[in-house]
Design a protein around this motif. Structure first.
Motif, PDB file in Angstrom:
ATOM      1  N   ILE A  44      -3.371  -9.974 -10.468  1.00 34.45           N
ATOM      2  CA  ILE A  44      -2.535  -9.967 -11.185  1.00 34.45           C
ATOM      3  C   ILE A  44      -2.883 -10.667 -12.663  1.00 34.45           C
ATOM      4  N   THR A  45      -2.886  -9.439 -13.984  1.00 34.99           N
ATOM      5  CA  THR A  45      -3.327 -10.120 -15.255  1.00 34.99           C
ATOM      6  C   THR A  45      -2.741 -11.171 -15.905  1.00 34.99           C
ATOM      7  N   ALA A  46      -3.140 -11.204 -17.483  1.00 34.23           N
ATOM      8  CA  ALA A  46      -2.188 -12.450 -17.563  1.00 34.23           C
ATOM      9  C   ALA A  46      -1.104 -11.616 -18.529  1.00 34.23           C
ATOM     10  N   ASP A  47      -1.802 -10.303 -19.000  1.00 32.94           N
ATOM     11  CA  ASP A  47      -0.357 -10.033 -19.364  1.00 32.94           C
ATOM     12  C   ASP A  47      -0.017  -9.212 -17.830  1.00 32.94           C
ATOM     13  N   GLY A  48       0.559  -9.063 -16.745  1.00 35.04           N
ATOM     14  CA  GLY A  48       1.492  -9.211 -15.670  1.00 35.04           C
ATOM     15  C   GLY A  48       0.941  -8.039 -14.991  1.00 35.04           C
ATOM     16  N   ARG A  49       0.041  -6.788 -15.518  1.00 32.46           N
ATOM     17  CA  ARG A  49      -0.977  -5.690 -14.854  1.00 32.46           C
ATOM     18  C   ARG A  49      -1.417  -5.890 -13.693  1.00 32.46           C
ATOM     19  N   THR A  50      -0.515  -4.961 -12.198  1.00 33.63           N
ATOM     20  CA  THR A  50      -0.564  -5.463 -10.850  1.00 33.63           C
ATOM     21  C   THR A  50      -1.419  -4.339 -10.233  1.00 33.63           C
ATOM     22  N   PHE A  51      -2.024  -5.453  -9.577  1.00 31.01           N
ATOM     23  CA  PHE A  51      -3.090  -4.605  -8.804  1.00 31.01           C
ATOM     24  C   PHE A  51      -3.235  -4.927  -7.278  1.00 31.01           C
ATOM     25  N   LEU A  52      -3.738  -3.558  -6.837  1.00 31.83           N
ATOM     26  CA  LEU A  52      -3.073  -3.722  -5.205  1.00 31.83           C
ATOM     27  C   LEU A  52      -4.777  -3.025  -4.088  1.00 31.83           C
ATOM     28  N   SER A  53      -5.633  -3.810  -3.322  1.00 28.40           N
ATOM     29  CA  SER A  53      -6.612  -3.508  -2.404  1.00 28.40           C
ATOM     30  C   SER A  53      -5.462  -2.506  -1.481  1.00 28.40           C
ATOM     31  N   MET A  54      -5.991  -2.175  -0.850  1.00 29.45           N
ATOM     32  CA  MET A  54      -5.506  -0.956   0.740  1.00 29.45           C
ATOM     33  C   MET A  54      -6.552  -1.818   2.081  1.00 29.45           C
ATOM     34  N   SER A  55      -5.715  -2.418   2.887  1.00 29.28           N
ATOM     35  CA  SER A  55      -6.771  -2.832   3.689  1.00 29.28           C
ATOM     36  C   SER A  55      -7.521  -2.387   4.291  1.00 29.28           C
ATOM     37  N   PRO A  56      -8.783  -2.513   4.520  1.00 24.26           N
ATOM     38  CA  PRO A  56      -9.872  -1.239   5.169  1.00 24.26           C
ATOM     39  C   PRO A  56      -9.095  -0.771   6.926  1.00 24.26           C
ATOM     40  N   LEU A  57      -8.510  -1.758   7.270  1.00 23.37           N
ATOM     41  CA  LEU A  57      -8.330  -1.402   8.769  1.00 23.37           C
ATOM     42  C   LEU A  57      -6.733  -0.131   8.394  1.00 23.37           C
ATOM     43  N   GLY A  58      -7.081   0.208   7.112  1.00 23.70           N
ATOM     44  CA  GLY A  58      -5.186   1.150   7.021  1.00 23.70           C
ATOM     45  C   GLY A  58      -5.631   2.424   7.033  1.00 23.70           C
ATOM     46  N   SER A  59      -5.044   3.394   6.107  1.00 25.42           N
ATOM     47  CA  SER A  59      -5.343   4.711   6.140  1.00 25.42           C
ATOM     48  C   SER A  59      -5.458   4.825   5.060  1.00 25.42           C
ATOM     49  N   SER A  60      -5.596   4.524   4.190  1.00 22.51           N
ATOM     50  CA  SER A  60      -4.754   5.572   3.026  1.00 22.51           C
ATOM     51  C   SER A  60      -7.144   5.631   2.497  1.00 22.51           C
ATOM     52  N   GLU A  61      -6.334   6.695   1.637  1.00 27.34           N
ATOM     53  CA  GLU A  61      -7.776   7.247   1.196  1.00 27.34           C
ATOM     54  C   GLU A  61      -8.319   6.818  -0.275  1.00 27.34           C
ATOM     55  N   HIS A  62      -7.271   6.148  -0.810  1.00 26.55           N
ATOM     56  CA  HIS A  62      -8.150   5.076  -2.459  1.00 26.55           C
ATOM     57  C   HIS A  62      -8.290   3.754  -1.522  1.00 26.55           C
ATOM     58  N   ARG A  63      -9.035   3.274  -2.254  1.00 26.85           N
ATOM     59  CA  ARG A  63      -9.408   1.222  -1.745  1.00 26.85           C
ATOM     60  C   ARG A  63      -8.856   0.606  -2.656  1.00 26.85           C
ATOM     61  N   LEU A  64      -8.255   0.771  -3.800  1.00 25.35           N
ATOM     62  CA  LEU A  64      -8.015   0.197  -4.580  1.00 25.35           C
ATOM     63  C   LEU A  64      -6.214   1.254  -5.496  1.00 25.35           C
TER      64      LEU A  64
END
Length: 338
Positions: A44-64
């Motif tokens: 989370i950035t100082a201005d409130g933007r929230t980012f999430l990595s996706m677990s390498p043991l998950g099924s998401s095609e996107h990593r971030l």
């Protein structure tokens, strides 16, 4: 991963911590977002933007991803790059707005300017700082010295003997070195357990705090010990406090260390005075994972049922498809952290 899939699975199923009862006053938690993709860590950035990595043991095609205001996930930095990462657990954003993304799959650090939406640089970790089964976990971002201190758990094959170490990366020059390999403080405290994993740095960049996933001790080492060839690290590590078997952890400006307690399925609190759990995850959930302080004064954390992932259950994903980003107000005496 035999130890994790058997012994820890029993602890998780029972929902019992061997380190002590929950505190008399539990902190109130709330769900911020819920998705059917298994989260890794929040950022989370100082201005409130929230980012999430996706677990390498998950099924998401996107990593971030970036979490948008409407609760949807937007691949970050863009669709192509998010798909192209080999695997992302850890990312941190500097005060100047550079997100350093650690790709554990490709062993590359990518610096991305989140304000200009532009690539700053890529740092490829050289082979001489890696081992055969390097498994890059979190990292501590030392902004006072413009470097990253990576926790290499090793054991990426989930079965080999641990040879953990810190990998220190100069974010200006790209120079990297491996230090304190095999030090007792980095090793699991149980036979067959997993080594160095949770790592954090205090807001003043004075100490790096760390421990083994299968360990009941938090250690610390002065950040200055990583100067030069890093030979001072091994001789300046000291025991700090207790913890449970845990994944992520973070520290606030009062020295309170918050622990992702995977035994009790709870958030734990560790200080030199002792360890206790302070907030359980919701019923039916398991495996609290990563932390991030937000500018709103809340401490955010993910709950991703990692113990139910297919890789740990003979190819069958036992998760219920409800993976969470949660938050709570941390202790009043300390609200800023890394």
């Amino acid at each position: 991963m035999k130890y994790l899939s058997k012994t820890l699975a029993i602890s998780l199923a029972l929902g019992v911590s061997v380190l002590g009862a929950a505190s008399a006053q539990e902190l109130e938690t709330e769900i911020v977002a819920q998705h059917d993709t298994r989260f890794g860590d929040p950022f989370i950035t100082a201005d409130g933007r929230t980012f999430l990595s996706m677990s390498p043991l998950g099924s998401s095609e996107h990593r971030l991803h970036e979490l948008l205001d409407d609760g949807s996930l937007n691949p970050y930095p863009n669709d192509e790059m998010s798909r192209g990462f080999g695997g992302v657990i850890a990312a941190r954003v500097t005060d100047e707005g550079v997100m350093w993304i650690l790709d554990l799959g490709k062993r590359v650090f990518t610096g991305w300017d989140i304000n200009a939406n532009a690539l700053v640089r890529e740092i490829v970790l050289p082979d001489n700082v890696l081992v055969e089964h390097s498994f890059l976990q979190g990292y501590a971002l030392d902004q006072a010295r413009n470097r990253a201190i990576i926790a290499d758990m090793s054991q990426a094959d989930l079965s080999s003997a641990p040879v953990p170490a810190f990998i220190v990366v100069d974010l200006e020059t790209g120079a990297a070195q491996r230090v304190a390999q095999g030090h007792e403080a980095l090793m699991p405290e149980t036979d067959g357990g997993l080594a160095l994993n949770p790592i954090t740095i205090d807001p003043n960049y004075e100490f790096v705090y760390f421990g083994a996933l299968n360990g009941r001790t938090i250690y610390r080492v002065p950040t200055a010990s990583f100067d030069g060839d890093g030979s001072a690290v091994a001789r300046t590590i000291e025991r700090h406090s207790e913890k449970s078997f845990s994944d992520g952890m973070t520290i606030d400006d009062a020295g309170n260390i918050y622990v992702a307690d995977i035994e009790a399925n709870a958030i734990g609190l560790s200080t030199p005075d002792g360890y206790r759990t302070i907030a359980p995850v919701p019923e039916g959930q398991s495996w609290p994972d990563g932390f991030a302080f937000g500018p709103d004064g809340f401490l955010y954390f993910t709950v991703n049922q990692l113990n139910r992932a297919a890789a740990l259950n003979n190819g069958d994903d036992m998760g219920n498809g409800e993976y969470l980003l949660m938050r709570f107000e941390p202790l009043a005496e300390g609200t800023v952290g890394r």
